[in-house]
Design an enzyme around this catalytic site. Structure first.
Site, short mmCIF file in Angstrom:
data_model
loop_
_atom_site.label_atom_id
_atom_site.label_comp_id
_atom_site.label_asym_id
_atom_site.label_seq_id
_atom_site.Cartn_x
_atom_site.Cartn_y
_atom_site.Cartn_z
N ASN A 1 54.19 -86.39 -24.70
CA ASN A 1 54.09 -87.00 -23.37
C ASN A 1 54.71 -88.39 -23.40
OD1 ASN A 1 52.67 -84.73 -22.75
ND2 ASN A 1 50.66 -85.72 -22.81
N ASP A 2 54.21 -89.21 -24.34
CA ASP A 2 54.79 -90.55 -24.45
C ASP A 2 56.23 -90.50 -24.94
OD1 ASP A 2 53.24 -92.86 -23.65
OD2 ASP A 2 51.70 -92.12 -25.03
N ARG B 1 42.39 -88.94 -32.94
CA ARG B 1 43.24 -90.09 -32.67
C ARG B 1 42.38 -91.32 -32.40
NH1 ARG B 1 46.88 -89.90 -27.42
NH2 ARG B 1 44.86 -90.21 -26.42
N ARG C 1 73.54 -51.56 -1.92
CA ARG C 1 72.35 -52.18 -2.52
C ARG C 1 72.72 -53.25 -3.55
NH1 ARG C 1 68.94 -47.23 -4.80
NH2 ARG C 1 67.21 -48.67 -4.45
N SER D 1 52.17 -86.02 -35.92
CA SER D 1 51.92 -85.19 -34.74
C SER D 1 52.74 -85.78 -33.60
CB SER D 1 50.44 -85.19 -34.39
OG SER D 1 50.25 -84.44 -33.21
N GLY E 1 63.27 -57.84 -3.79
CA GLY E 1 63.39 -58.26 -2.41
C GLY E 1 64.14 -59.56 -2.20
N CYS F 1 51.13 -82.43 -30.07
CA CYS F 1 49.87 -82.43 -29.33
C CYS F 1 50.08 -82.83 -27.87
CB CYS F 1 48.85 -83.34 -29.99
SG CYS F 1 49.37 -85.05 -30.08
N GLU G 1 55.54 -90.87 -31.29
CA GLU G 1 55.70 -90.86 -29.84
C GLU G 1 56.54 -92.03 -29.34
OE1 GLU G 1 51.81 -91.11 -28.06
OE2 GLU G 1 51.05 -92.31 -29.73
N GLY H 1 53.59 -86.75 -30.15
CA GLY H 1 52.95 -86.95 -28.85
C GLY H 1 54.07 -86.89 -27.83
N TYR I 1 52.27 -76.55 -36.76
CA TYR I 1 51.39 -76.00 -35.73
C TYR I 1 51.70 -76.65 -34.39
CZ TYR I 1 48.81 -80.39 -35.91
OH TYR I 1 48.48 -81.70 -35.84
N ARG J 1 62.47 -48.86 -12.67
CA ARG J 1 62.55 -50.10 -13.46
C ARG J 1 61.22 -50.29 -14.17
NH1 ARG J 1 62.66 -53.75 -8.03
NH2 ARG J 1 60.61 -53.23 -7.28
N ARG K 1 40.80 -87.00 -28.30
CA ARG K 1 41.08 -88.32 -27.72
C ARG K 1 39.77 -89.08 -27.66
NH1 ARG K 1 44.61 -85.06 -23.60
NH2 ARG K 1 42.77 -83.81 -24.02
N LYS L 1 69.39 -51.90 -11.31
CA LYS L 1 69.34 -50.75 -10.41
C LYS L 1 70.48 -49.80 -10.73
CE LYS L 1 67.90 -52.16 -6.33
NZ LYS L 1 68.19 -52.94 -5.11
N HIS M 1 55.54 -56.96 -0.36
CA HIS M 1 56.18 -58.12 -0.97
C HIS M 1 55.16 -59.09 -1.57
CE1 HIS M 1 57.85 -62.24 -0.77
NE2 HIS M 1 58.85 -61.65 -1.39
N MET N 1 67.35 -60.25 -2.86
CA MET N 1 68.71 -60.08 -2.34
C MET N 1 68.69 -58.94 -1.33
SD MET N 1 70.92 -60.77 -5.70
CE MET N 1 70.04 -59.54 -6.58
P1 ADP Z 1 65.21 -53.80 -3.03
O1 ADP Z 1 65.89 -54.31 -4.25
O2 ADP Z 1 64.87 -54.83 -2.05
O3 ADP Z 1 64.10 -52.85 -3.35
P2 ADP Z 1 66.78 -51.47 -2.52
O4 ADP Z 1 68.23 -51.49 -2.72
O5 ADP Z 1 65.98 -50.85 -3.59
O6 ADP Z 1 66.31 -52.95 -2.26
O7 ADP Z 1 66.55 -50.75 -1.15
C1 ADP Z 1 65.56 -51.03 -0.21
C2 ADP Z 1 64.86 -49.74 0.19
O8 ADP Z 1 65.80 -48.78 0.70
C3 ADP Z 1 64.17 -49.07 -0.98
O9 ADP Z 1 62.95 -48.55 -0.56
C4 ADP Z 1 65.10 -47.95 -1.34
O10 ADP Z 1 64.42 -46.86 -1.90
C5 ADP Z 1 65.70 -47.58 -0.01
N1 ADP Z 1 67.02 -47.01 -0.20
C6 ADP Z 1 68.05 -47.57 -0.81
N2 ADP Z 1 69.11 -46.75 -0.87
C7 ADP Z 1 68.73 -45.62 -0.26
C8 ADP Z 1 69.38 -44.38 0.00
N3 ADP Z 1 70.62 -44.14 -0.42
N4 ADP Z 1 68.68 -43.43 0.65
C9 ADP Z 1 67.42 -43.68 1.06
N5 ADP Z 1 66.76 -44.80 0.87
C10 ADP Z 1 67.40 -45.78 0.21
MG MG Z 2 64.21 -51.40 -4.61
MG MG Z 3 50.55 -91.11 -26.39
#
Ligand code: ADP
Ligand code: MG
Ligand code: MG
Length: 937
Positions: free
Chosen positions: A797-798, A639, A116, A793, A125, A860, A774, A795, A880, A360, A583, A46, A477, A127
């Site tokens: 698993n064994d 085999r 952030r 080959s 989502g 295998c 194996e 094996g 292979y 991203r 097998r 980010k 999410h 963290m």
């Molecule tokens: P996540 O990684 O969970 O997407 P973000 O840090 O991207 O968390 O933020 C969560 C939400 O808040 C996102 O929709 C982001 O666009 C919004 N957001 C983050 N910073 C700002 C900001 N400075 N102004 C307005 N919206 C923000």
């Molecule tokens: Mg985000």
């Molecule tokens: Mg075997």
């Protein structure tokens, strides 16, 4: 010695500079930034892209990013700020205030910021982020006055307390949400956007008292204290359970840590000319080159992500705010061209002005990944083939190999939601993620049904076959996470009303209880009661193109494990270049065959046994003929019989039960006598450790007539198919060899029968005799075994079972605990243990090739289709890999990527060594590579 002094000084200087506090804070504002995309590891995804976009001239609010190095120092110091961090933060803040023209905590013109999280790899989502920081009882008034929008100011404040309470003060978010719902009910409104200022102001009072009662302290009013607490909380969110789970599932390292970005807020919740959204530069489900996204009027960012209100499609923006839409379109094109990849972009509109808050590489379905990679490389010529091949995650190809609901199926759906991924799923309804995990451990197929999902639910989502939510859009999410896994997911099915308390959901008049089976049609978003028929996938042209490229690029080749002509045909369709494992025992379980097999086992003497064995011959021959035909001209490794004989008899417990029942009642003496014989035979076959007992070549050596029959069946089939003008290449494989003498003997037995068949038929079919490696000992004496074996080959698993001493059938009792306590990084039966088992393989190959240079070597075991294991197999010079037919495309792509990555690493090493001899390992590798490509093709 004259230099000593100056060297010493230089050393001191460098020691001095390393003792200086590192640069922990990188600013971005007004077209200038200290960071860039290149600093991803330091600034997180980010943070580095906010810097990059700022430099590109994209409208990004000003801010600064605290590095992952600061995170590491903070953690190393026992969650204390390292020296210099806070002063750099306050300096960064001063810069931000100057750029924004407002100040944090200024009662008249307050600056509000977001704090952030951001790791180097996207963990959507997982963290935490805090919005609207800087508000307190005074600044809220200032904000209201300055914007002449009281409703907006109080809306920000209640949002701030909620997020701060949740993220920083660890107050259960529901404590706030129930009060919000109550306020909505009191005001008689449906969504929070309709709550009037007065109601929001009251809500803030309530929220503050929640904080007071839950933490024993008032809500912190000092913005600098708020900032410091929020930064620490975001640092700590790296260790949140959901984040830890996510990293485990995605195998991301624990020590990367998160960066923290502090930036000026922009507001999508000011009124009807404001809003927030998420968009993708291409359709993340199909990969089609069309603008795709969602938008929510009068809302802040997290509303879209959390699926709190169901957003409108991006086209709504086109009609509502055409100028903003045009600008956004231009920016997404610009960003896509710049990054040469599909982008996922967060944006906010504040009173008609557009801001970009994140970009991203967009998560996408495998179908989209393949289409985008191929189109960008062919039609658009933006990336080369190797880049295109690296753009697709091998494991994600599973998704394209998924089943869908048979289009001919007729049914009435009880509800319909938005299709987030194309896969279909059938399973029992569960409502709690923990229960989904439990049931999945018991091998039950479940579908997780929730109102909406949150990052806490990922383990349950992962365990389920499919996920159904009643709220949230295609960027909620649930949708984002499921898409990443290619898991079946239907979101926003508005008709579905979840009643978790009573363990049921309603959809219209239908009531579906926990445990009842439903089908989710991922293609259409339909929810159907009961089981619907699912069908195999079909491949798109782009998929075939990519697979073709992978096959061209891979030096490690890919075969399939297949036991029947039908499997062989499937394997061929999926691109297998031969069969690495047939097998033969699987052929014994057929309805007409199993009585003969039992007769063979029950036989009292050699003659009786031979009679039964001879009856099996035509069956086996027929199977082999079918397989050879399906695979010609590729090699087929067969085999000889491997499992202990008792596996073909009825279960001892059942026999005993029926026997004692008949015993007691005294009737049906014939059956009683028959059962008595079976019982006695089973007792004779009983072993304490059948997996280490009378099986594999030990069986073939003690009952030679069985192997003789199998070799004869193979060779007669091969001769017959050769007679049809097809090329056959049978490879006869001896299982469980541990000693050279075993190999020598079984080789002689095999040759004798094979030569006999060749002389009988007059067809000079080329065949090879080799062995599975194996038993760990076999790997160690591989140089001697290679004197008698024409191929190896592994094996695995064994080999894994015997290397660890873990019984594969019993590992379930301790594996979950081991994984949780990190005593094992993953299930060694799913992901090859490179250090231990892999070392034996490396030794086996090296010693085998010492005797026979260029010896053909394959794998295998189950691992042959697992991408990291395939990469390892490539590195140790395997000819292979062989895996289940459905995994063949996955293995091809993994093999191609291994080759590309090795090339990249070598050219890097070459550059580093600057003309000196290349490092030994890579040279050796290149030699074996050369041999391999010759022998493989
Ligand atoms: P996540 O990684 O969970 O997407 P973000 O840090 O991207 O968390 O933020 C969560 C939400 O808040 C996102 O929709 C982001 O666009 C919004 N957001 C983050 N910073 C700002 C900001 N400075 N102004 C307005 N919206 C923000
Ligand atoms: Mg985000
Ligand atoms: Mg075997």
């Amino acid at each position: 010695m004259a230099h000593t002094g100056s060297r010493k000084k230089a050393r001191q200087r460098s020691r001095h500079s390393s003792a200086r506090t590192p640069k922990y804070v990188y600013a971005f504002a007004n077209g200038k930034a200290e960071g860039s995309s290149a600093l991803r590891n330091l600034l997180g995804g980010k943070g580095c892209e906010l810097a990059e976009m700022t430099k590109l001239g994209v409208p990004v609010p000003p801010g600064f990013t605290i590095t992952t190095e600061a995170w590491a120092a903070y953690n190393a110091a026992g969650k204390k700020h390292p020296p210099g961090l806070w002063s750099q933060v306050t300096a960064g803040l001063a810069g931000l205030e100057a750029a924004a023209g407002t100040r944090l905590g200024d009662p008249a013109r307050p600056l509000l910021v977001s704090v952030r999280s951001g790791a180097r790899a996207s963990m959507p989502g997982m963290m935490d982020t805090v919005l609207n920081l800087g508000l307190n009882d005074r600044t809220v008034e200032g904000l209201a006055q300055r914007t002449k929008n009281e409703r907006f100011a109080w809306d920000c404040y209640r949002r701030f307390i909620t997020l701060f309470g949740d993220v920083v003060l660890a107050i259960d978010r529901r404590a706030f949400d129930v009060r919000l719902d109550a306020a909505k009910a009191r005001a008689g409104v449906k969504t929070d956007a309709d709550l009037p200022a007065g109601a929001l102001r009251e809500l803030v009072t309530e929220f503050k008292s929640v904080v007071q009662s839950q933490t024993g302290r008032p809500f912190p009013q000092d913005p600098l204290e708020q900032l410091r607490l929020a930064i620490d909380a975001v640092f700590d969110s790296w260790w949140a359970k959901k984040a830890v789970d996510y990293r485990r599932i995605h195998r991301l390292p624990e020590d990367w840590g998160t960066a923290v970005t502090v930036m000026a807020m922009v507001f999508g919740n000011v009124g009807p000319t404001s809003g927030t959204g998420v968009c993708f530069s291409r359709d993340p489900a199909s990969g089609e080159r069309r603008f795709f996204g969602e938008f929510l009027v009068n809302a802040q960012g997290e509303d879209v992500v959390a699926g709190i209100r169901t957003p409108e499609p991006i086209d709504a923006l086109k009609t509502r705010m055409p100028a903003v839409y045009r600008k956004l379109t231009a920016i997404k094109d610009r960003l896509e061209a710049h990054y040469r990849d599909m982008q996922d972009i967060e944006f906010t509109v504040q009173e008609g002005r557009l801001y970009i808050l994140q970009t991203r590489s967009g998560k996408r379905t495998a179908a989209a990944a393949v289409r985008i990679a191929v189109e960008m490389s062919t039609k658009e010529r933006r990336v080369d083939r190797d880049t295109a091949l690296l753009r697709v995650e091998p494991a994600s190809l599973h998704q394209l190999l998924v089943k869908t609901v048979d289009p001919r199926a007729k049914y009435a759906a009880i509800a319909r939601g938005l299709p987030a991924t194309p896969a279909a799923a059938v399973g029992k309804v569960v409502f709690e993620p923990e229960r989904a995990v439990d049931m999945a451990l018991r091998e039950e197929k479940v579908i997780l049904v929730r109102t909406e999902t949150s990052p806490e639910d990922v383990a349950g989502m992962h365990a389920a076959q499919g996920v159904l939510t009643s709220r949230g859009g295609l960027t909620s999410h649930a949708a984002v996470v499921a898409r990443g896994w290619g898991k079946c997911c239907v979101v926003g099915a508005g008709d579905v009303v979840v009643d978790e308390e009573n363990h049921l959901f309603r959809a219209g008049r239908a009531v579906v209880r926990e445990g009842q089976v439903i089908t989710l049609n991922g293609a259409t978003g339909e929810v159907i009661v009961g089981t619907q028929p699912l069908v195999d996938p079909t491949f798109s042209d782009e998929f075939k193109t990519l697979l073709g490229w992978a096959r061209d690029r891979a030096t490690t080749r890919v075969r399939a494990n297949a036991d029947t002509p039908a499997d062989a045909t499937k394997a061929r369709e999926f691109g297998a270049e031969g069969i690495g494992l047939v097998r033969t025992e699987h052929m014994f379980f057929g309805e007409e065959r199993i009585p003969i097999v039992r007769e063979m086992i029950m036989a009292g003497d050699l003659q009786a046994r031979k009679k039964a064995v001879d009856q099996l011959l035509p069956f086996q021959r027929e199977d082999f003929i079918g397989i050879f035909r399906a695979m010609a001209p590729h090699p087929v490794t067969i085999r000889l019989l491997d499992p202990p004989l008792h596996e073909f008899l009825p279960k001892y417990k059942e026999v005993l039960e029926e026997y004692t029942r008949l015993d007691a009642r005294g009737f049906n003496p014939e059956r009683h006598a028959e059962l008595g014989l079976v019982k006695a035979r089973l007792e004779a076959l009983l072993e304490a450790n059948p997996m280490l007992g009378h099986r594999g070549c030990r069986l073939g050596i003690t009952f030679p007539e069985i192997y003789d029959m199998q070799v004869r069946a193979i060779m007669e089939a091969a001769c017959e198919v050769a007679g049809e003008g097809l090329t056959v290449e049978p490879e006869i494989m001896i299982p469980l060899t541990g000693t050279v003498a075993e190999m020598k003997l079984t080789r002689e037995m095999t040759d004798r029968v094979a030569r006999q068949v060749i002389s009988e038929t007059g067809k000079n079919v080329r065949y090879a005799v080799g062995t599975m490696i194996e038993v760990p000992r076999a790997a160690l004496v591989a140089d001697r075994i290679a004197e008698h074996a024409e191929f190896f080959s592994f094996g695995t698993n064994d080999l894994t079972q015997m290397t660890y001493g873990y019984s594969r059938d019993d590992i379930g009792k301790f594996l979950p605990f081991y994984l949780e306590k990190k005593l094992l990084p993953h299930d060694p039966f799913a992901v090859l243990d490179q250090r231990g088992v892999g070392e034996l393989m490396r030794i086996g190959i090296e010693r085998g090739r010492r005797t026979v240079p260029g010896l053909k070597v394959g794998i295998c075991g189950e691992h042959g289709g697992e991408p990291s294991s395939v990469e390892f197999c490539h590195r140790i010079g395997m000819t292979y890999v062989s895996c289940s037919p459905y995994m063949v495309p996955v293995a091809w792509l993994a093999a191609a990527q291994a080759e590309i990555k090795e090339g990249e690493a070598q050219s890097k090493a070459g550059r580093q060594w600057q003309g000196e001899a290349q490092p030994k390992a890579s040279r050796a590798n290149m030699q074996s590579r050369h041999r391999r490509s010759k022998s493989a093709r």
